[in-house]
Design a protein around this motif. Sequence first.
Motif, PDB file in Angstrom:
ATOM      1  N   ALA A   1       1.266  -0.990  -0.225  1.00 13.71           N
ATOM      2  CA  ALA A   1      -0.545  -0.187   0.312  1.00 13.71           C
ATOM      3  C   ALA A   1       0.951   1.462  -0.255  1.00 13.71           C
ATOM      4  CB  ALA A   1      -0.965   0.166   1.243  1.00 13.71           C
ATOM      5  N   ASP A   2       1.577   0.929   0.537  1.00 12.50           N
ATOM      6  CA  ASP A   2       3.288   2.586   0.521  1.00 12.50           C
ATOM      7  C   ASP A   2       3.859   2.663  -0.439  1.00 12.50           C
ATOM      8  OD1 ASP A   2       2.139   3.407   2.783  1.00 12.50           O
ATOM      9  OD2 ASP A   2       3.320   1.870   4.894  1.00 12.50           O
ATOM     10  N   ALA A   3       3.702   1.325  -1.495  1.00 15.31           N
ATOM     11  CA  ALA A   3       4.643   1.550  -2.960  1.00 15.31           C
ATOM     12  C   ALA A   3       4.186   2.966  -3.965  1.00 15.31           C
ATOM     13  CB  ALA A   3       4.534  -0.039  -3.849  1.00 15.31           C
ATOM     14  N   LEU A   4       5.235   3.177  -4.807  1.00 14.14           N
ATOM     15  CA  LEU A   4       5.483   4.227  -5.183  1.00 14.14           C
ATOM     16  C   LEU A   4       4.489   4.019  -6.408  1.00 14.14           C
ATOM     17  CD1 LEU A   4       9.055   5.935  -5.411  1.00 14.14           C
ATOM     18  CD2 LEU A   4       7.025   6.457  -3.664  1.00 14.14           C
ATOM     19  N   ARG A   5       3.473   4.978  -7.223  1.00 11.83           N
ATOM     20  CA  ARG A   5       2.942   4.155  -8.025  1.00 11.83           C
ATOM     21  C   ARG A   5       3.414   5.114  -9.411  1.00 11.83           C
ATOM     22  NH1 ARG A   5       0.478  -0.133  -6.121  1.00 11.83           N
ATOM     23  NH2 ARG A   5      -0.448   0.018  -3.753  1.00 11.83           N
ATOM     24  N   THR A   6       3.400   4.406 -10.675  1.00 12.68           N
ATOM     25  CA  THR A   6       3.620   4.915 -11.959  1.00 12.68           C
ATOM     26  C   THR A   6       2.143   6.067 -12.006  1.00 12.68           C
ATOM     27  OG1 THR A   6       2.859   3.281 -13.320  1.00 12.68           O
ATOM     28  CG2 THR A   6       5.546   3.227 -12.613  1.00 12.68           C
ATOM     29  N   ILE A   7       2.296   6.804 -13.153  1.00  4.78           N
ATOM     30  CA  ILE A   7       0.945   7.738 -13.595  1.00  4.78           C
ATOM     31  C   ILE A   7       0.500   6.564 -13.979  1.00  4.78           C
ATOM     32  CG2 ILE A   7       2.118   7.721 -15.843  1.00  4.78           C
ATOM     33  CD1 ILE A   7       0.531  11.000 -15.039  1.00  4.78           C
TER      34      ILE A   7
ATOM     35  N   GLN B   1       0.436  21.067 -12.714  1.00  6.48           N
ATOM     36  CA  GLN B   1       0.820  21.961 -12.544  1.00  6.48           C
ATOM     37  C   GLN B   1      -0.266  23.487 -11.680  1.00  6.48           C
ATOM     38  OE1 GLN B   1      -0.010  23.030 -17.436  1.00  6.48           O
ATOM     39  NE2 GLN B   1       1.742  21.677 -17.472  1.00  6.48           N
ATOM     40  N   GLN B   2      -1.523  22.647 -11.820  1.00  5.53           N
ATOM     41  CA  GLN B   2      -2.344  23.963 -11.485  1.00  5.53           C
ATOM     42  C   GLN B   2      -2.379  23.871  -9.643  1.00  5.53           C
ATOM     43  OE1 GLN B   2      -4.298  26.024 -13.080  1.00  5.53           O
ATOM     44  NE2 GLN B   2      -2.857  25.350 -14.668  1.00  5.53           N
ATOM     45  N   PHE B   3      -2.468  22.850  -9.328  1.00  3.43           N
ATOM     46  CA  PHE B   3      -2.213  22.069  -7.878  1.00  3.43           C
ATOM     47  C   PHE B   3      -0.583  21.918  -6.910  1.00  3.43           C
ATOM     48  CE2 PHE B   3      -6.108  21.309  -9.494  1.00  3.43           C
ATOM     49  CZ  PHE B   3      -7.109  21.819  -8.577  1.00  3.43           C
ATOM     50  N   PRO B   4       0.186  23.218  -6.223  1.00  2.00           N
ATOM     51  CA  PRO B   4       1.712  23.038  -6.506  1.00  2.00           C
ATOM     52  C   PRO B   4       1.419  22.001  -5.405  1.00  2.00           C
ATOM     53  CG  PRO B   4       0.609  25.670  -5.945  1.00  2.00           C
ATOM     54  CD  PRO B   4      -0.151  24.699  -6.136  1.00  2.00           C
ATOM     55  N   MET B   5       0.634  21.378  -4.414  1.00  3.82           N
ATOM     56  CA  MET B   5       0.509  20.845  -3.287  1.00  3.82           C
ATOM     57  C   MET B   5       1.015  18.965  -4.042  1.00  3.82           C
ATOM     58  SD  MET B   5      -2.239  22.315  -3.726  1.00  3.82           S
ATOM     59  CE  MET B   5      -2.408  23.423  -2.412  1.00  3.82           C
ATOM     60  N   LEU B   6      -0.133  19.141  -5.279  1.00  3.98           N
ATOM     61  CA  LEU B   6       0.289  17.969  -6.041  1.00  3.98           C
ATOM     62  C   LEU B   6       1.430  17.888  -6.198  1.00  3.98           C
ATOM     63  CD1 LEU B   6      -0.482  15.483  -6.605  1.00  3.98           C
ATOM     64  CD2 LEU B   6      -2.109  16.407  -9.117  1.00  3.98           C
ATOM     65  N   ASP B   7       2.652  17.107  -5.998  1.00  2.90           N
ATOM     66  CA  ASP B   7       4.348  17.259  -6.630  1.00  2.90           C
ATOM     67  C   ASP B   7       4.870  15.705  -6.816  1.00  2.90           C
ATOM     68  OD1 ASP B   7       6.234  17.812  -7.629  1.00  2.90           O
ATOM     69  OD2 ASP B   7       7.553  18.803  -5.492  1.00  2.90           O
ATOM     70  N   PRO B   8       4.445  14.892  -7.673  1.00  2.00           N
ATOM     71  CA  PRO B   8       4.878  13.557  -7.475  1.00  2.00           C
ATOM     72  C   PRO B   8       7.002  13.653  -7.714  1.00  2.00           C
ATOM     73  CG  PRO B   8       3.642  13.353  -9.380  1.00  2.00           C
ATOM     74  CD  PRO B   8       3.684  15.386  -8.026  1.00  2.00           C
ATOM     75  N   LEU B   9       7.229  12.495  -7.147  1.00  2.97           N
ATOM     76  CA  LEU B   9       8.840  12.892  -7.091  1.00  2.97           C
ATOM     77  C   LEU B   9       9.057  12.084  -8.672  1.00  2.97           C
ATOM     78  CD1 LEU B   9       9.432   9.568  -4.978  1.00  2.97           C
ATOM     79  CD2 LEU B   9       9.933  12.009  -5.153  1.00  2.97           C
TER      80      LEU B   9
ATOM     81  N   ARG C   1      10.138  10.418 -15.302  1.00  4.26           N
ATOM     82  CA  ARG C   1       8.894   9.488 -14.901  1.00  4.26           C
ATOM     83  C   ARG C   1       8.742  10.011 -13.848  1.00  4.26           C
ATOM     84  NH1 ARG C   1       7.519   4.564 -16.789  1.00  4.26           N
ATOM     85  NH2 ARG C   1       7.201   3.300 -15.159  1.00  4.26           N
ATOM     86  N   ARG C   2       7.060   9.805 -13.841  1.00  7.55           N
ATOM     87  CA  ARG C   2       6.487  10.736 -12.327  1.00  7.55           C
ATOM     88  C   ARG C   2       6.206   9.083 -11.745  1.00  7.55           C
ATOM     89  NH1 ARG C   2       5.398  14.043 -16.149  1.00  7.55           N
ATOM     90  NH2 ARG C   2       4.301  16.060 -15.257  1.00  7.55           N
ATOM     91  N   TYR C   3       6.261   9.216 -10.331  1.00  4.97           N
ATOM     92  CA  TYR C   3       5.888   8.263  -8.970  1.00  4.97           C
ATOM     93  C   TYR C   3       5.202   8.814  -8.087  1.00  4.97           C
ATOM     94  CZ  TYR C   3       9.535   5.015 -11.205  1.00  4.97           C
ATOM     95  OH  TYR C   3       9.754   4.638 -12.508  1.00  4.97           O
ATOM     96  N   TYR C   4       3.881   8.728  -7.758  1.00  6.24           N
ATOM     97  CA  TYR C   4       2.869   8.476  -6.952  1.00  6.24           C
ATOM     98  C   TYR C   4       3.039   8.084  -4.968  1.00  6.24           C
ATOM     99  CZ  TYR C   4       1.283  11.827 -10.998  1.00  6.24           C
ATOM    100  OH  TYR C   4       0.716  12.669 -11.717  1.00  6.24           O
ATOM    101  N   ARG C   5       3.363   8.775  -4.608  1.00 10.08           N
ATOM    102  CA  ARG C   5       3.520   8.739  -2.866  1.00 10.08           C
ATOM    103  C   ARG C   5       1.440   8.109  -2.902  1.00 10.08           C
ATOM    104  NH1 ARG C   5       7.425  13.389  -2.819  1.00 10.08           N
ATOM    105  NH2 ARG C   5       5.825  14.523  -3.308  1.00 10.08           N
TER     106      ARG C   5
END
Length: 124
Positions: free
Chosen positions: A12-18, A37-45, A51-55
Amino acid sequence: MASPTFTDGKDADALRTIGEVVKATGIKAHVLRYWEQQFPMLDPLKRSGGRRYYRPEDVDMVTTIDRLVNREGFTLKGARMALESGGGESDQSQAAPVAPPAAASEIIPQLKVIRSRLAAALER
């Protein structure tokens, strides 16, 4: 929207691709990239090659933005303001109400005038 269910067998704590986030939430990849771009608080690695990795907290933010924009009818700007002020919590019974901008009280009389002009034009 509750937290999305991932059926990929990862922790459940794994990083996820887009792609994994798209599959779990049903939100298209180009929308997720735009929301970044619109929400600075949404900042995946972002790793090599962009490549994006979502926590897990990024995925939670995506579902909160989706709820505010697509279910509660917020504009992107309004959703961003609600999140910045802490009004985007999932449990709305405990969330502080988000006050409308001060300018809204000035707009209502103008909208009433426009509505009456439209009604008059329709009667003609």
